[in-house]
Design an enzyme around this catalytic site. Structure first.
Site: not given
Length: 323
Positions: A93, A215
């Site tokens: 990633e 988030e």
């Protein structure tokens, strides 16, 4: 004899209980803009650079879970193997972020972390502490991964208009394989929650909500709205739903906040809380100004009629004249 269906896990209960903030995190305007093809590329680049910073901080957090899993689970549970598979994927990633940055002309080595990214990374660092229960840390791990999986999968669902050059990004987290991985770590979290004490479950629930708040703030930052907070949803939850009041910030003299000199309390104006979360409804004097939750949520404000406000101002003015 009828087969009794399995009892829903604790996470199911939370998702039903906290639909508002969960929707805010997984159907944020930033995500919806990617899905309908209208996202500002500068916003996407901002997200890319800041998320690279977050992922690097995510690695030690995931590594700490291996230790917690080794100490607190049996080999038969398979927790360590599941966590290790996710940890191994993080190397790919990070490499993927570097390639994407090169593709989009983003220099990752000169990008300064913005406050929401710093706050989120600090939150991860705190979770690595040995004092944080395995149940709580695993709940956070699942929540972080699940928000991305649900968000980016939505950008590839029927009716999407995601720009072709961004579909690869969405597929990174929105693919079925990652969805299966999120299901696996959710199963671990649910199993741990089933055996956890009431106190651990409360901590895990608040941690789940903290992740959703971070988030939302991260998406806000990506859209170029720095400093817009999720308005302490968890703090109200602690008071209203978990039965434990959040700690008050201490002032320099250790006695809590002091009143500023020269500030008079206006007549008719309530002090303290500007809104209250109850279930999936936000109530309060400034509920309509929450800003973050622009997803068709229900706001119940306490706005006063204009004539009341004008009469109130006249009253304040007359009081000042008398002085």
């Amino acid at each position: 004899m009828d087969v009794v269906p399995p009892k829903p896990g604790m996470i199911d209960t939370w998702l039903n209980k906290h639909t508002l903030i969960h929707t805010g995190a997984t159907r944020h305007p930033f995500i919806l803009a990617i899905r309908d093809g209208t996202v500002d590329i500068s916003a996407f680049k901002r997200w890319l650079s800041q998320d690279y910073i977050f992922v690097r901080a995510f690695v030690p957090f995931a590594a700490s879970l291996v230790v917690k899993g080794w100490k607190n689970s049996d080999d038969s549970d398979g927790d360590v193997e599941v966590i290790l598979s996710g940890l191994a994927a993080l190397n790919d990633e990070i490499d993927w972020f570097k390639k994407q940055a090169s593709k989009w002309g983003v220099d990752l080595y000169v990008v300064a972390p913005q406050q929401p990214a710093l706050d989120y990374c600090r939150f991860l660092e705190n979770l690595t502490s040995p004092e944080v229960e395995y149940t709580v840390a695993m709940t956070a791990y699942w929540a972080i991964e699940a928000v991305y999986q649900e968000s980016f999968a939505h950008c590839l669902e029927e009716g999407f208009k995601t720009r072709p050059e961004l579909q690869e990004v969405c597929h990174r987290w929105g693919n079925d394989g990652f969805g299966s991985y999120c299901s696996a770590i959710r199963s671990i979290a649910d199993r741990l929650l089933l055996k956890a004490s009431d106190d651990e479950v409360r901590k895990a629930e608040v941690t789940f909500l903290r992740v959703l708040e971070y988030e939302v703030e991260f998406w806000n930052m990506s859209r170029g709205i720095p400093g817009l907070k999720c308005l302490c949803y968890c703090s109200w939850l602690l008071t209203d739903q978990l039965g434990s009041a959040p700690p008050q910030p201490a002032s320099k003299n250790g006695r809590g906040e002091q009143k500023k000199k020269g500030n008079k309390k206006k007549k008719g104006r309530g002090s303290g809380d500007v809104f209250r979360v109850q279930g999936n409804t936000i109530n309060g004097g400034k509920a309509d100004k929450c800003g973050v939750f622009g997803f068709g949520n229900k706001y119940v404000g306490r706005k006063k009629p204009k004539e009341d406000e004008s009469s109130e101002e006249e009253s304040d003015s007359s009081d000042e004249d008398e002085e």
